[in-house]
Write a protein that holds these residues in place. Sequence first.
Motif, PDB file in Angstrom:
ATOM      1  N   UNK A   1       0.845  -1.199   0.000  1.00 27.83           N
ATOM      2  CA  UNK A   1       0.000   0.000   0.000  1.00 27.83           C
ATOM      3  C   UNK A   1       0.882   1.251   0.000  1.00 27.83           C
ATOM      4  N   UNK A   2       0.373   2.301  -0.584  1.00 28.25           N
ATOM      5  CA  UNK A   2       1.064   3.603  -0.584  1.00 28.25           C
ATOM      6  C   UNK A   2       1.446   3.970   0.849  1.00 28.25           C
ATOM      7  N   UNK A   3       2.700   4.377   1.045  1.00 23.29           N
ATOM      8  CA  UNK A   3       3.212   4.464   2.418  1.00 23.29           C
ATOM      9  C   UNK A   3       2.438   5.415   3.326  1.00 23.29           C
ATOM     10  N   UNK A   4       2.046   6.557   2.827  1.00 20.75           N
ATOM     11  CA  UNK A   4       1.370   7.519   3.705  1.00 20.75           C
ATOM     12  C   UNK A   4       0.033   7.023   4.244  1.00 20.75           C
ATOM     13  N   UNK A   5      -0.607   6.129   3.524  1.00 21.05           N
ATOM     14  CA  UNK A   5      -1.931   5.656   3.943  1.00 21.05           C
ATOM     15  C   UNK A   5      -1.929   4.152   4.228  1.00 21.05           C
ATOM     16  N   UNK A   6      -0.776   3.662   4.640  1.00 19.60           N
ATOM     17  CA  UNK A   6      -0.613   2.243   4.936  1.00 19.60           C
ATOM     18  C   UNK A   6      -1.027   1.983   6.378  1.00 19.60           C
TER      19      UNK A   6
ATOM     20  N   UNK B   1      -3.018  14.796   7.656  1.00 19.08           N
ATOM     21  CA  UNK B   1      -2.994  13.732   6.645  1.00 19.08           C
ATOM     22  C   UNK B   1      -4.379  13.570   6.026  1.00 19.08           C
TER      23      UNK B   1
ATOM     24  N   UNK C   1      -5.225  13.658   2.071  1.00 25.03           N
ATOM     25  CA  UNK C   1      -5.955  12.588   1.371  1.00 25.03           C
ATOM     26  C   UNK C   1      -7.158  13.173   0.637  1.00 25.03           C
TER      27      UNK C   1
ATOM     28  N   UNK D   1      -8.916  11.353  -3.408  1.00 29.34           N
ATOM     29  CA  UNK D   1      -9.174   9.930  -3.180  1.00 29.34           C
ATOM     30  C   UNK D   1     -10.616   9.646  -2.758  1.00 29.34           C
TER      31      UNK D   1
ATOM     32  N   UNK E   1      -8.826   4.827   7.644  1.00 28.08           N
ATOM     33  CA  UNK E   1      -9.024   5.129   6.220  1.00 28.08           C
ATOM     34  C   UNK E   1      -9.559   3.898   5.512  1.00 28.08           C
TER      35      UNK E   1
ATOM     36  N   UNK F   1      -8.357   0.842   7.248  1.00 25.61           N
ATOM     37  CA  UNK F   1      -6.931   0.805   7.597  1.00 25.61           C
ATOM     38  C   UNK F   1      -6.704   1.688   8.814  1.00 25.61           C
ATOM     39  N   UNK F   2      -6.013   1.138   9.771  1.00 22.58           N
ATOM     40  CA  UNK F   2      -5.632   1.907  10.944  1.00 22.58           C
ATOM     41  C   UNK F   2      -4.207   2.414  10.718  1.00 22.58           C
ATOM     42  N   UNK F   3      -4.119   3.668  10.305  1.00 22.61           N
ATOM     43  CA  UNK F   3      -2.816   4.249   9.953  1.00 22.61           C
ATOM     44  C   UNK F   3      -2.195   4.874  11.201  1.00 22.61           C
TER      45      UNK F   3
ATOM     46  N   UNK G   1       5.233   8.267  10.733  1.00 25.51           N
ATOM     47  CA  UNK G   1       6.361   8.105   9.812  1.00 25.51           C
ATOM     48  C   UNK G   1       6.808   9.444   9.232  1.00 25.51           C
TER      49      UNK G   1
ATOM     50  N   UNK H   1       7.247  10.486   6.352  1.00 24.99           N
ATOM     51  CA  UNK H   1       6.593  11.031   5.157  1.00 24.99           C
ATOM     52  C   UNK H   1       5.155  11.469   5.447  1.00 24.99           C
ATOM     53  N   UNK H   2       4.805  11.466   6.722  1.00 25.18           N
ATOM     54  CA  UNK H   2       3.476  11.942   7.112  1.00 25.18           C
ATOM     55  C   UNK H   2       3.618  13.329   7.741  1.00 25.18           C
TER      56      UNK H   2
END
Lengths: 381, 381, 381, 381
Positions: free
Chosen positions: C298-303, D144, D148, D153, D293, D306-308, D312, D314-315
């Motif tokens: 999955x795309x890293x930011x929304x993984x 984030x 999104x 999306x 998400x 998804x429980x993000x 990280x 990149x967030x």
Amino acid sequence: MANKKELRIGLIGCGFMGRTHSNAYNRIRNFFPELAYIPVLKAACARNEERVKAFAEQWNYESYETDWKKLIERDDIDAIDICTPNDTHAEIAIAAAQAGKMVLTEKPLARNVEEARKMVDAVEKAKVANTVWYNYRRIPAVSLAKQIIDSGKLGKIFHYRANFLQDWTISADLPQGGEGLWRMDANVAGSGVTGDLLAHCIDTAIWLNGSIKDVNAVTETFVKERMHQLTGKVEKVGIDDACIFHCHFANGSLGLFESTRYARGHKALYTFEINGEHASIKWDLHDLNRLEYFDHSDESRVRGWRSIHVTDGDQPYMDHWWVPGLGIGYEHSFIHQAADFLKSLETGEPCSPTFRDAFETQQVCEAVLESAASGSWKEIE
Amino acid sequence: MANKKELRIGLIGCGFMGRTHSNAYNRIRNFFPELAYIPVLKAACARNEERVKAFAEQWNYESYETDWKKLIERDDIDAIDICTPNDTHAEIAIAAAQAGKMVLTEKPLARNVEEARKMVDAVEKAKVANTVWYNYRRIPAVSLAKQIIDSGKLGKIFHYRANFLQDWTISADLPQGGEGLWRMDANVAGSGVTGDLLAHCIDTAIWLNGSIKDVNAVTETFVKERMHQLTGKVEKVGIDDACIFHCHFANGSLGLFESTRYARGHKALYTFEINGEHASIKWDLHDLNRLEYFDHSDESRVRGWRSIHVTDGDQPYMDHWWVPGLGIGYEHSFIHQAADFLKSLETGEPCSPTFRDAFETQQVCEAVLESAASGSWKEIE
Amino acid sequence: MANKKELRIGLIGCGFMGRTHSNAYNRIRNFFPELAYIPVLKAACARNEERVKAFAEQWNYESYETDWKKLIERDDIDAIDICTPNDTHAEIAIAAAQAGKMVLTEKPLARNVEEARKMVDAVEKAKVANTVWYNYRRIPAVSLAKQIIDSGKLGKIFHYRANFLQDWTISADLPQGGEGLWRMDANVAGSGVTGDLLAHCIDTAIWLNGSIKDVNAVTETFVKERMHQLTGKVEKVGIDDACIFHCHFANGSLGLFESTRYARGHKALYTFEINGEHASIKWDLHDLNRLEYFDHSDESRVRGWRSIHVTDGDQPYMDHWWVPGLGIGYEHSFIHQAADFLKSLETGEPCSPTFRDAFETQQVCEAVLESAASGSWKEIE
Amino acid sequence: MANKKELRIGLIGCGFMGRTHSNAYNRIRNFFPELAYIPVLKAACARNEERVKAFAEQWNYESYETDWKKLIERDDIDAIDICTPNDTHAEIAIAAAQAGKMVLTEKPLARNVEEARKMVDAVEKAKVANTVWYNYRRIPAVSLAKQIIDSGKLGKIFHYRANFLQDWTISADLPQGGEGLWRMDANVAGSGVTGDLLAHCIDTAIWLNGSIKDVNAVTETFVKERMHQLTGKVEKVGIDDACIFHCHFANGSLGLFESTRYARGHKALYTFEINGEHASIKWDLHDLNRLEYFDHSDESRVRGWRSIHVTDGDQPYMDHWWVPGLGIGYEHSFIHQAADFLKSLETGEPCSPTFRDAFETQQVCEAVLESAASGSWKEIE
């Protein structure tokens, strides 16, 4: 702050832990104004001058050094805080103690029991205040767990289990050793996940559940060879990528520990659970403000695991922060330890875990590695 | 089962609800052996002979009919169970009552208050046992919520909120009306989410928290036109795709309800929460075996929402199933209602919700739609 | 059901498992109408006549027997289903096979490898269809885990961990052995949590992750003596109250297993997790309709871990049940296995786990107990 | 920090928000060293000299004032930060703007639209940088969510819902008004939960989902009279204890908002959810490091929420903190806003939400209160 006593700090190492400790010292004035002691950031120390200079400015250090021996020689410093890779802990700590400085060391205490023993001897001989930064004890939810256990609510303990799961070394392309990767190099780190991650789990476990008597372990190195950043060559990997062990605690309970850097999907999932006759407790670093608590004495029809949001003023450390419901983060555990260390100077009580406390964790780590090597049970001496 | 009294069932409608009810009757013998009455599946009824024949065989019916009027005329049938689309409930129920049959109707009772009133009059005049399948009352966790509330643990109630979120009609390519899609046709269903989903929320709310005094609603139809399966033409959509309302309960608490079929990610997320002075309760259909319960009288340091896994023998209905920890499913709520209906024949007590109980829900639904149409508060008469 | 082939069942044992299997057979007609075979409940068998008579009536058996040998002799029976305590599995299964009957046995296959080997030999020699009711494989979320793993989404596997935690034997006042408590009696059960609970974990693990090569275990009996219901005397407890082991799988992954009946707060918490190079999976019996899945692609930011509510028609078995979002329960896993066994008679394929498959689990269980006794690694032969 | 430009701050108000803002300024140097501007804490201001003196020392202010008008007159101050109760925002902000100071104001902007309009006019006329501390926008998980949504999306939006639930005013013994309780006094606060809590929800909603067109609200005051701390008398309570409204957004989606201080069990449960055609998002302040998400484009069999864990690099903002998996807390949202304000001085872009942005939230709040008073829909002008 005229009426405060000063604790003049010299910090060595400007990496990840250098930042967490420096932040902790900087926050004391704001969040623990009642303390008699105030940390004064005298000097930061690292070999790279450009870097240490920038670090010192960023974190409000008055000066910087590039040679830790010089730092220890300085008269204007009361305490040495060691945030360097594991292979340097013993030498620095012993020298600092011999120079009469208090010593704070990032965990693990050392690479092995032999080093650790010398460090304990040094601080005890010098009679200097000392502590090891096993920071997770001071997450408020973990401290609350300690309070609950000490209150006797759990009764006789049957089980303790903990794991620390990460996934950052799965790629075989990740080099070993070198800048930012010394945890991958057995010579520097002493071991892999055992000293890096299980050491945390063991420290918490001993604190909450008492001594470990014997262990039976297995380790695995999934990626056998990696390019070494320093040599540029593909070399055998010396660290344990994963380690599992079961054990007996002195109180008769069974323990189960696992750590790995190959658990896809878990960034830093430190969890523990303790099952007693009357109640149980669970905690999870990914939701660090919560403690799960099951109390069998609740009326049976409405009994269930309680999700305690540990953010109220009557819960550990939280009267220093915001209002109920508003969580804190990872970094606060270091602030709490810094505050407790300062408080210990007022009270004269040791700030746990001391080097001696951490020595016991080191013994367990070493027994774990020996058990894994021999494939048999290993007693803790 | 020689010593059992028989309740001879004629069921009309072989769709989704025909299946859930038939399954319920078939399970009574196995899981509620202590009941004095046993259901006997005399006949299933639907217009399509091939389909009803297969349905009757699959579900152990002794016979089948293709004309519901014939079914009602049969002497060997005690109770008519109506599982057909909403536009037929009134006519069938009234005829059944007039023929002296007990009547069980799938929810909602009717398309509107006018139909519903006639149905209540018919069963009350005929003095026949009756019930409406608002099945969620008999999810054990929901029944436990009722027990907790009735025990007074919550104290004065401040808030009740519920929603029922689905996402199955988002695609504009989905046709309206016709086979398997009658819930999309306002003429057949009476309304959209209000009668289909909010009716469940309202029934539970009245049961748990008492009468609703007035409502203030908004509805929305996101996809304005859809192809109608029966006409083959693109037609204006008559149903409400989403409905939100707030309200006052007679006990002074505020209510908040929402339902939609456009909540991406939620298949059938029926949730409710009730906040009282001393305690609160939450429930969620996607985790139907759990009840969340917060009790402010717990010691403050260890207070938290309790996640009650409602699978123990001292929790509602669960002594009929397996062992603690082993969950049951959606279908069991229907089995419990069938069992309670049979039990009501023994005791002579009505099996709630009766037609009269369900009439109140119908009144609220109608007031909600009227309020949405007028944009103003609407009192429940 | 004129066009169906009959599978005529004789079931032995009227306890908890007798109920789950009987329910499964009764549901096939309703929920798996497409199968060529239909189970016919010819006879239930148990020693206590009053009880077996009531059981037979409750579960729609045509007749009953009080002597299992008589049951096996009957010509009108195709398959023997063994739901008795573990100490009788071998004798009954072997006799049934020798009589040419198909054999279905509740898990574990036997008390030990020796018994199990004879059972495998018997069914293979007799060439009769056979299966062991390791029912958790057929929880839809668990079956989905198998599909995901088989699709290759996980890549190389690093870790498998499972535990099965209960708390029902903590009280020292609980007797051992006798009515409803044979699982506490080592002579009858063969072992404690190892055969009762870990056997489930091992079966699932081998199915999902392949063979186990070697194990290193510890067991504990927390309550050393209990009153025995049959003798009325306080006697030494022979079972393992808790068992932990780590292991190597043939695919190179590390395994970790724990089971106990002393984990306060957990009624039947069977969980497993599997970590692969590219993805991971978690499951938990207390929320059996959900599967947790982490996909590193999955795309890293929304993984993040995906919480999959396994209730859609394209997920295993769910096209036989209700509509998306509506969960099923524990009992359905048995219905699925019964359906798969019937299907296997159509296809001629074995219905896994066969006696031979279950023999491997028995080998691991025995190795675990031997390892615990010796305190050393034990290879699976 | 010789090469940094200074932003010289004068902060007014030493309560809860005074602390969060002061902490934010103190952290910039440590965690945002790349910024061109550095805040310099010139003076703190409050009426009570003893208290403001201690506050100034605790938070590293160079000086203190007891009269805000004097503070504004000082030449050595660039920006005024207003952390006083709501009834003083307008007067101070306007005076500060007229004196050519930048103005940062704690939320809500004002007690009502009339005050707010004058404030907007003042800062726009004076052309001074300005921002309102709607801090939750800068929780990384919330930021984030914004990313999104802006990426497209979610597709067309159908629903937005938010609530902010607390339970701290349930006791009828809690006084209104006075020290630490000005939020209970309508004259000081302007309103109850609407301005205190819903203002946050509305700010986030407008940011994420665009303008609100019209609202339909209900409010409730559960405890009608309370002792007033300042008068010592029992007086009528003027604030709204709870407020619910539904609304239309300009983009055609339906909104639903609720706030209360009577939701037993919830300390500060701010949650929002947004449902789009293709994806949905949920967030919850009690687990502030996570974003839920749901992406409908995931393969159907393995689709789930998804429980993000938003930790990280990149967030949003997380490259300034620790390593993946290690969460941050509530206070960090203020640090991020302070950093963004400083950055805005570099870029010349406004730092959202500006006074003008916050004016829209104020309009919605006022429309909500008017709608509740009239019982009818109210358009936002």
